[in-house]
Design a protein around this motif. Structure first.
Motif, PDB file in Angstrom:
ATOM      1  N   PRO A  80      48.626  13.063  41.524  1.00 40.90           N
ATOM      2  CA  PRO A  80      49.074  12.520  42.813  1.00 40.90           C
ATOM      3  C   PRO A  80      48.934  10.997  42.881  1.00 40.90           C
ATOM      4  CG  PRO A  80      47.709  14.458  43.144  1.00 40.90           C
ATOM      5  CD  PRO A  80      47.617  14.100  41.683  1.00 40.90           C
ATOM      6  N   LYS A  81      49.878  10.356  43.557  1.00 39.50           N
ATOM      7  CA  LYS A  81      49.889   8.889  43.670  1.00 39.50           C
ATOM      8  C   LYS A  81      48.636   8.342  44.330  1.00 39.50           C
ATOM      9  CE  LYS A  81      54.883   8.538  43.765  1.00 39.50           C
ATOM     10  NZ  LYS A  81      56.058   8.136  44.517  1.00 39.50           N
ATOM     11  N   ASP A  82      47.987   9.138  45.173  1.00 34.48           N
ATOM     12  CA  ASP A  82      46.793   8.667  45.875  1.00 34.48           C
ATOM     13  C   ASP A  82      45.488   9.104  45.202  1.00 34.48           C
ATOM     14  OD1 ASP A  82      47.052  11.376  46.447  1.00 34.48           O
ATOM     15  OD2 ASP A  82      46.533  11.162  48.571  1.00 34.48           O
ATOM     16  N   HIS A  83      45.575   9.653  43.990  1.00 38.76           N
ATOM     17  CA  HIS A  83      44.368  10.118  43.291  1.00 38.76           C
ATOM     18  C   HIS A  83      43.478   8.929  42.929  1.00 38.76           C
ATOM     19  CE1 HIS A  83      41.701  12.145  40.507  1.00 38.76           C
ATOM     20  NE2 HIS A  83      42.203  13.297  40.928  1.00 38.76           N
ATOM     21  N   VAL A  84      42.190   9.124  43.045  1.00 35.85           N
ATOM     22  CA  VAL A  84      41.213   8.058  42.786  1.00 35.85           C
ATOM     23  C   VAL A  84      41.285   7.534  41.350  1.00 35.85           C
ATOM     24  CG1 VAL A  84      39.292   9.606  42.195  1.00 35.85           C
ATOM     25  CG2 VAL A  84      38.815   7.356  43.182  1.00 35.85           C
ATOM     26  N   PHE A  85      41.712   8.344  40.396  1.00 39.23           N
ATOM     27  CA  PHE A  85      41.795   7.878  39.003  1.00 39.23           C
ATOM     28  C   PHE A  85      42.664   6.627  38.877  1.00 39.23           C
ATOM     29  CE2 PHE A  85      40.977  12.356  37.071  1.00 39.23           C
ATOM     30  CZ  PHE A  85      39.613  12.144  37.128  1.00 39.23           C
ATOM     31  N   TRP A  86      43.711   6.517  39.680  1.00 38.19           N
ATOM     32  CA  TRP A  86      44.605   5.366  39.596  1.00 38.19           C
ATOM     33  C   TRP A  86      43.892   4.046  39.893  1.00 38.19           C
ATOM     34  CZ3 TRP A  86      48.814   6.089  37.028  1.00 38.19           C
ATOM     35  CH2 TRP A  86      49.527   7.277  37.100  1.00 38.19           C
ATOM     36  N   SER A  87      42.849   4.093  40.711  1.00 37.66           N
ATOM     37  CA  SER A  87      42.176   2.854  41.127  1.00 37.66           C
ATOM     38  C   SER A  87      40.850   2.597  40.408  1.00 37.66           C
ATOM     39  CB  SER A  87      41.941   2.870  42.643  1.00 37.66           C
ATOM     40  OG  SER A  87      41.081   3.945  42.991  1.00 37.66           O
ATOM     41  N   MET A  88      40.447   3.492  39.538  1.00 39.42           N
ATOM     42  CA  MET A  88      39.170   3.326  38.841  1.00 39.42           C
ATOM     43  C   MET A  88      39.361   2.462  37.599  1.00 39.42           C
ATOM     44  SD  MET A  88      37.664   7.184  39.287  1.00 39.42           S
ATOM     45  CE  MET A  88      35.998   6.785  38.821  1.00 39.42           C
ATOM     46  N   LEU A  89      38.586   1.395  37.499  1.00 40.44           N
ATOM     47  CA  LEU A  89      38.749   0.451  36.392  1.00 40.44           C
ATOM     48  C   LEU A  89      38.312   1.017  35.041  1.00 40.44           C
ATOM     49  CD1 LEU A  89      37.613  -2.840  38.149  1.00 40.44           C
ATOM     50  CD2 LEU A  89      39.942  -1.997  37.758  1.00 40.44           C
ATOM     51  N   ASN A  90      37.480   2.064  35.037  1.00 41.72           N
ATOM     52  CA  ASN A  90      37.012   2.640  33.783  1.00 41.72           C
ATOM     53  C   ASN A  90      37.728   3.948  33.430  1.00 41.72           C
ATOM     54  OD1 ASN A  90      35.752   4.027  35.866  1.00 41.72           O
ATOM     55  ND2 ASN A  90      33.746   4.068  34.900  1.00 41.72           N
ATOM     56  N   VAL A  91      38.803   4.258  34.160  1.00 45.83           N
ATOM     57  CA  VAL A  91      39.617   5.433  33.864  1.00 45.83           C
ATOM     58  C   VAL A  91      41.016   4.953  33.500  1.00 45.83           C
ATOM     59  CG1 VAL A  91      40.648   7.553  34.770  1.00 45.83           C
ATOM     60  CG2 VAL A  91      38.290   6.957  35.369  1.00 45.83           C
ATOM     61  N   TYR A  92      41.480   5.381  32.345  1.00 47.51           N
ATOM     62  CA  TYR A  92      42.793   4.981  31.852  1.00 47.51           C
ATOM     63  C   TYR A  92      43.704   6.198  31.885  1.00 47.51           C
ATOM     64  CZ  TYR A  92      40.137   0.972  30.362  1.00 47.51           C
ATOM     65  OH  TYR A  92      39.314  -0.131  30.357  1.00 47.51           O
ATOM     66  N   VAL A  93      44.762   6.099  32.653  1.00 42.49           N
ATOM     67  CA  VAL A  93      45.734   7.178  32.782  1.00 42.49           C
ATOM     68  C   VAL A  93      46.875   6.883  31.820  1.00 42.49           C
ATOM     69  CG1 VAL A  93      47.366   8.290  34.357  1.00 42.49           C
ATOM     70  CG2 VAL A  93      45.105   7.584  35.188  1.00 42.49           C
ATOM     71  N   THR A  94      47.125   7.818  30.912  1.00 44.88           N
ATOM     72  CA  THR A  94      48.212   7.625  29.954  1.00 44.88           C
ATOM     73  C   THR A  94      49.345   8.598  30.271  1.00 44.88           C
ATOM     74  OG1 THR A  94      47.268   9.148  28.332  1.00 44.88           O
ATOM     75  CG2 THR A  94      46.606   6.845  28.162  1.00 44.88           C
ATOM     76  N   SER A  95      50.479   8.335  29.705  1.00 52.07           N
ATOM     77  CA  SER A  95      51.678   9.116  29.967  1.00 52.07           C
ATOM     78  C   SER A  95      51.799  10.246  28.955  1.00 52.07           C
ATOM     79  CB  SER A  95      52.896   8.200  29.896  1.00 52.07           C
ATOM     80  OG  SER A  95      54.059   8.939  30.116  1.00 52.07           O
ATOM     81  N   HIS A  96      51.670  11.466  29.420  1.00 48.22           N
ATOM     82  CA  HIS A  96      51.733  12.642  28.547  1.00 48.22           C
ATOM     83  C   HIS A  96      53.184  13.028  28.305  1.00 48.22           C
ATOM     84  CE1 HIS A  96      50.315  16.381  26.769  1.00 48.22           C
ATOM     85  NE2 HIS A  96      51.233  17.012  27.476  1.00 48.22           N
ATOM     86  N   HIS A  97      53.588  13.064  27.030  1.00 50.19           N
ATOM     87  CA  HIS A  97      54.943  13.483  26.657  1.00 50.19           C
ATOM     88  C   HIS A  97      54.845  14.560  25.593  1.00 50.19           C
ATOM     89  CE1 HIS A  97      57.038  10.298  28.780  1.00 50.19           C
ATOM     90  NE2 HIS A  97      56.128   9.457  28.333  1.00 50.19           N
ATOM     91  N   LYS A  98      55.598  15.618  25.768  1.00 47.65           N
ATOM     92  CA  LYS A  98      55.641  16.670  24.745  1.00 47.65           C
ATOM     93  C   LYS A  98      56.428  16.206  23.541  1.00 47.65           C
ATOM     94  CE  LYS A  98      57.165  20.153  27.137  1.00 47.65           C
ATOM     95  NZ  LYS A  98      57.515  21.496  27.621  1.00 47.65           N
TER      96      LYS A  98
END
Length: 89
Positions: A66-84
């Protein structure tokens, strides 16, 4: 720690608070397996406390994240793009 496991009854939330806190301080957690391997409700406060240096997450319990998930704003969490797969023509 790199997670590449499939999601089964035995691996669901295999990573939870006690496991996260048992990891060496400043360790890095990488999940490229399945989102529900990690109990995200337990991961959030551990990351907020700074116990782990980083979490690199390619998959999540709820997808898309979700766009409002806390992971997006955490400096020590890196969200990567999952592609099959990548498609080229």
């Amino acid at each position: 720690m790199v997670l590449t496991l499939p999601l089964t009854d035995a691996t669901h939330h295999i990573i939870y608070r006690d496991i996260l806190l048992a990891m060496k301080p400043k360790a890095c957690l990488i999940n490229v397996g399945r989102g529900a391997l990690i109990d995200e409700g337990d991961l959030i406060p551990v990351m907020q406390s700074g116990h782990l240096q980083a979490a690199i997450l390619d998959v999540f319990e709820k997808k898309p994240l979700p766009k409002d998930h806390v992971f997006w704003s955490m400096l020590n969490v890196y969200v990567t793009s999952h592609h099959k797969a990548l498609r080229t023509e």
